[in-house]
Design an enzyme around this catalytic site. Structure first.
Site, PDB file in Angstrom:
ATOM      1  N   LYS A  22       0.668  -1.287   0.101  1.00 59.59           N
ATOM      2  CA  LYS A  22      -0.054   0.033  -0.034  1.00 59.59           C
ATOM      3  C   LYS A  22       0.788   1.345  -0.062  1.00 59.59           C
ATOM      4  O   LYS A  22       0.668   2.150  -0.993  1.00 59.59           O
ATOM      5  CB  LYS A  22      -0.970  -0.039   1.142  1.00 59.59           C
ATOM      6  N   ASN A  23       1.823   1.327   1.015  1.00 53.54           N
ATOM      7  CA  ASN A  23       2.539   2.603   0.941  1.00 53.54           C
ATOM      8  C   ASN A  23       3.351   2.707   0.028  1.00 53.54           C
ATOM      9  O   ASN A  23       3.998   3.914  -0.461  1.00 53.54           O
ATOM     10  CB  ASN A  23       3.370   2.477   2.472  1.00 53.54           C
ATOM     11  N   CYS A 118      -5.234  12.289  13.409  1.00 53.66           N
ATOM     12  CA  CYS A 118      -4.983  10.813  13.069  1.00 53.66           C
ATOM     13  C   CYS A 118      -4.992  10.037  14.542  1.00 53.66           C
ATOM     14  O   CYS A 118      -4.907  10.800  15.539  1.00 53.66           O
ATOM     15  CB  CYS A 118      -3.419  10.712  12.476  1.00 53.66           C
ATOM     16  N   ARG A 123       0.238  14.355  13.606  1.00 56.80           N
ATOM     17  CA  ARG A 123       1.043  14.046  12.544  1.00 56.80           C
ATOM     18  C   ARG A 123       1.269  15.111  11.465  1.00 56.80           C
ATOM     19  O   ARG A 123       0.471  15.651  10.702  1.00 56.80           O
ATOM     20  CB  ARG A 123       0.604  12.850  11.721  1.00 56.80           C
ATOM     21  N   PRO A 124       2.137  16.040  12.045  1.00 46.83           N
ATOM     22  CA  PRO A 124       2.265  17.221  11.394  1.00 46.83           C
ATOM     23  C   PRO A 124       2.668  17.195   9.795  1.00 46.83           C
ATOM     24  O   PRO A 124       3.262  16.234   9.381  1.00 46.83           O
ATOM     25  CB  PRO A 124       3.413  17.994  12.140  1.00 46.83           C
ATOM     26  N   ASP A 309       5.225   0.654  11.889  1.00 45.58           N
ATOM     27  CA  ASP A 309       4.142  -0.396  11.681  1.00 45.58           C
ATOM     28  C   ASP A 309       4.003  -1.718  11.880  1.00 45.58           C
ATOM     29  O   ASP A 309       2.921  -2.570  11.553  1.00 45.58           O
ATOM     30  CB  ASP A 309       4.158  -0.004   9.932  1.00 45.58           C
ATOM     31  N   ARG A 401      -8.370  -0.978   4.891  1.00 46.22           N
ATOM     32  CA  ARG A 401      -7.459   0.003   4.397  1.00 46.22           C
ATOM     33  C   ARG A 401      -6.055  -0.524   3.998  1.00 46.22           C
ATOM     34  O   ARG A 401      -5.333   0.196   3.151  1.00 46.22           O
ATOM     35  CB  ARG A 401      -7.214   1.415   5.620  1.00 46.22           C
TER      36      ARG A 401
HETATM   37  C1  UD1 Z   1       4.562   6.715   6.662  1.00 47.12           C
HETATM   38  C2  UD1 Z   1       3.655   5.615   6.243  1.00 47.12           C
HETATM   39  C3  UD1 Z   1       3.361   4.999   7.791  1.00 47.12           C
HETATM   40  C4  UD1 Z   1       4.486   4.984   8.702  1.00 47.12           C
HETATM   41  C5  UD1 Z   1       5.524   6.161   8.782  1.00 47.12           C
HETATM   42  C6  UD1 Z   1       6.662   5.846   9.341  1.00 47.12           C
HETATM   43  C7  UD1 Z   1       2.681   5.923   4.250  1.00 47.12           C
HETATM   44  C8  UD1 Z   1       1.225   6.307   3.500  1.00 47.12           C
HETATM   45  N1  UD1 Z   1       2.471   6.050   5.613  1.00 47.12           N
HETATM   46  O1  UD1 Z   1       4.095   7.887   7.048  1.00 47.12           O
HETATM   47  O2  UD1 Z   1       2.482   3.796   7.656  1.00 47.12           O
HETATM   48  O3  UD1 Z   1       4.126   4.774   9.918  1.00 47.12           O
HETATM   49  O4  UD1 Z   1       5.615   6.274   7.332  1.00 47.12           O
HETATM   50  O5  UD1 Z   1       7.261   4.780   8.843  1.00 47.12           O
HETATM   51  O6  UD1 Z   1       3.608   5.785   3.599  1.00 47.12           O
HETATM   52  N2  UD1 Z   1       7.108  14.478  10.617  1.00 47.12           N
HETATM   53  C9  UD1 Z   1       7.109  15.895  11.047  1.00 47.12           C
HETATM   54  N3  UD1 Z   1       6.882  16.882  10.207  1.00 47.12           N
HETATM   55  C10 UD1 Z   1       6.227  16.613   9.097  1.00 47.12           C
HETATM   56  C11 UD1 Z   1       6.211  15.421   8.457  1.00 47.12           C
HETATM   57  C12 UD1 Z   1       6.502  14.092   9.548  1.00 47.12           C
HETATM   58  O7  UD1 Z   1       7.450  16.364  12.381  1.00 47.12           O
HETATM   59  O8  UD1 Z   1       5.953  17.423   8.307  1.00 47.12           O
HETATM   60  C13 UD1 Z   1       7.372  13.432  11.795  1.00 47.12           C
HETATM   61  C14 UD1 Z   1       6.301  12.928  12.240  1.00 47.12           C
HETATM   62  O9  UD1 Z   1       5.603  13.330  13.330  1.00 47.12           O
HETATM   63  C15 UD1 Z   1       7.054  11.330  12.848  1.00 47.12           C
HETATM   64  C16 UD1 Z   1       8.228  11.200  11.579  1.00 47.12           C
HETATM   65  O10 UD1 Z   1       8.430  12.686  11.162  1.00 47.12           O
HETATM   66  O11 UD1 Z   1       7.476  11.608  13.817  1.00 47.12           O
HETATM   67  C17 UD1 Z   1       8.095  10.372  10.593  1.00 47.12           C
HETATM   68  O12 UD1 Z   1       7.031  10.444   9.768  1.00 47.12           O
HETATM   69  P1  UD1 Z   1       6.756  10.279   8.091  1.00 47.12           P
HETATM   70  O13 UD1 Z   1       7.753   9.536   7.760  1.00 47.12           O
HETATM   71  O14 UD1 Z   1       6.541  11.707   7.622  1.00 47.12           O
HETATM   72  O15 UD1 Z   1       5.408   9.191   8.133  1.00 47.12           O
HETATM   73  P2  UD1 Z   1       4.270   9.368   7.100  1.00 47.12           P
HETATM   74  O16 UD1 Z   1       4.998   9.622   5.821  1.00 47.12           O
HETATM   75  O17 UD1 Z   1       3.130  10.258   7.442  1.00 47.12           O
END
Ligand code: UD1
Length: 422
Positions: A22-23, A118, A123-124, A309, A401
């Site tokens: 999926k991801n 979320c 989740r910023p 995950d 999902r």
């Molecule tokens: C993706 C995966 C999710 C997985 C996560 C971490 C998809 C669709 N989802 O989510 O299943 O759990 O990676 O492996 O692929 N962060 C910030 N600011 C931002 C973005 C992120 O502070 O703008 C922080 C988040 O709060 C978190 C960390 O960065 O602590 C990693 O998050 P991120 O890798 O962005 O996760 P996703 O891409 O949302």
């Protein structure tokens, strides 16, 4: 709303084919928008998140055909005429936010709803926005929407350091830069296989990207990208989930086919410590328990570390281990909504800050529990398969999902799961 009725305990014996990820599929779908001609993506799983993203993409005037029998998506962006991703679609799935990078890259402008909250806390998306600004985009927030625009057809670019490293922000920045930025460098980029597949796929379409899979990705503008045939990766989280399920259910002997073991990062190393039999032969993984599960404490980390995950599934297995353990989630500090539900089944877990302490050797017994998010739900299904008696897992739409044909796959190897309308 559907629920599962699960009889336990049941060992898992037989073969489960692993579905497409999926991801990894979602960024490929966003990449297809950037093409000048149609792209075909193979091995796309039939999951609610994929159908949601299809709707988001169609909203732009792009044609999306899902050939479900073949798990094949054909995305034709040649009639894309709208650069908006509305709230009622984006709120259903956070990854719809990839439309920001894709539309900026394609048309130089985008209006994309902020994704909202979320189930496991904040989740910023601040890094996505700051990174795009560093690239040269004008970003404004208006009534819950991000309004993004590049001032010119070509922008000089620049560089941006992700702190922390983020999969989603890396994907969005790559998508925005490939057709627009003379040169853009992402420091501390995500190294996850999903990002590597995206970059390799864009390169196949004609993009100029260096460093995918390392912490520095450099993108240089190309004037055109051609649609092509793309091949999605197997789902590493589905793979890990079924490995854990087989290891915690006594009497199991499970074979997983169509896997990509090299994408599992640190997971097999941790898995070996629990004492189960593990065989990796090409794309096939076999698992069977070898006596009781040994307690193994873990800490989640970015790739190639132990994936967040899989932490709920690991905690579920550890409730059956012959000793105590703990799990610290260093990516998400509040991803433990499954704990009270698991405890209702007889587990004994306690959360302190971002660590869950797990008492092993807990006999589970069937009861009603509620799914709270995707990985929490599959953990409850696993616990119910280990529990004595009948369990009900409510709100399984979370599972739909992210796990293709979950009950069909598990029932084919001995589980007793019935889906009924709540
Ligand atoms: C993706 C995966 C999710 C997985 C996560 C971490 C998809 C669709 N989802 O989510 O299943 O759990 O990676 O492996 O692929 N962060 C910030 N600011 C931002 C973005 C992120 O502070 O703008 C922080 C988040 O709060 C978190 C960390 O960065 O602590 C990693 O998050 P991120 O890798 O962005 O996760 P996703 O891409 O949302």
């Amino acid at each position: 709303m559907d629920k599962f009725i699960i009889e336990g305990p049941t060992p898992l014996r037989g073969t489960i084919p692993i579905s497409g990820s999926k991801n990894a599929a979602l960024p490929l779908m966003a990449a297809a928008i950037l093409g000048d001609s149609p792209t075909t993506i193979h091995r796309v799983p039939k999951l609610r998140d994929i159908y949601t993203f299809n709707k988001v993409i169609r909203h732009t005037g792009t044609s999306v055909e899902f050939h479900e029998v073949e798990n094949k998506l054909v995305i034709d962006p040649t009639k894309l005429d709208t650069t908006v991703a509305p709230y009622d679609l984006v709120r259903k799935m956070r990854a719809s936010f990839y439309m920001l990078g894709a539309l900026l890259g394609k048309k130089g402008e985008a209006k994309v709803s902020l994704p909202g909250g979320c189930a496991w806390g904040p989740r910023p998306v601040d890094l996505h926005l700051k990174g795009l600004e560093a690239m040269g985009a004008d970003i404004e927030l208006e009534e819950g929407y991000v309004m993004g625009a590049f001032p010119n057809e070509t922008i000089p670019g620049g560089e941006f350091t992700l702190e922390p490293s983020s999969v989603g922000a890396t994907v969005n920045l790559v998508l925005a830069a490939v057709r627009r930025a003379e040169k853009f460098v992402i420091n501390n980029a995500a190294k996850e296989p999903d990002v590597v597949l995206l970059c390799d796929s864009l390169s196949k379409m004609g993009a100029n990207i260096e460093g995918a899979g390392t912490s520095t990705i450099t993108i240089r503008k190309v004037d055109s990208l051609s649609g092509t045939e793309l091949f999605n990766d197997p789902d590493r989280i589905e793979t890990g989930t079924y490995m854990i399920a087989a290891a915690m259910l006594p009497g199991s002997k499970l074979e997983l086919t169509g896997c990509k073991p090299e994408d599992l990062g640190a997971f097999p190393k941790a898995f070996k410590k629990i004492g189960a039999e593990l065989g990796i032969n090409g794309t096939t993984i076999t698992v069977s328990p070898n006596g009781s599960v040994k307690p193994v404490s873990i800490k989640t980390a970015i790739y190639p570390g132990f994936p967040t995950d899989l932490q709920a599934q690991w905690a579920t297995m550890m409730s059956q281990a012959n000793g105590d353990s703990s799990i610290t989630d260093s990516i998400y500090f509040d991803r433990f909504s499954y704990v009270p539900e698991l405890n209702r089944l007889g587990a004994n877990l306690e959360v302190k800050k971002n660590t869950v302490h797990i008492n092993g050797n807990q006999a589970l017994s069937g009861t009603s529990v509620m799914s709270t998010d995707l990985r929490a739900s599959v953990s409850l299904v696993m616990a119910a398969m280990a529990a004595e008696g009948t369990s009900e897992v409510l709100r399984v739409y979370h599972l739909d999902r992210g796990y293709e044909n979950l009950e069909e796959k598990l029932n084919a190897v001995g589980a007793k799961i019935r889906r009924v309308d709540e």
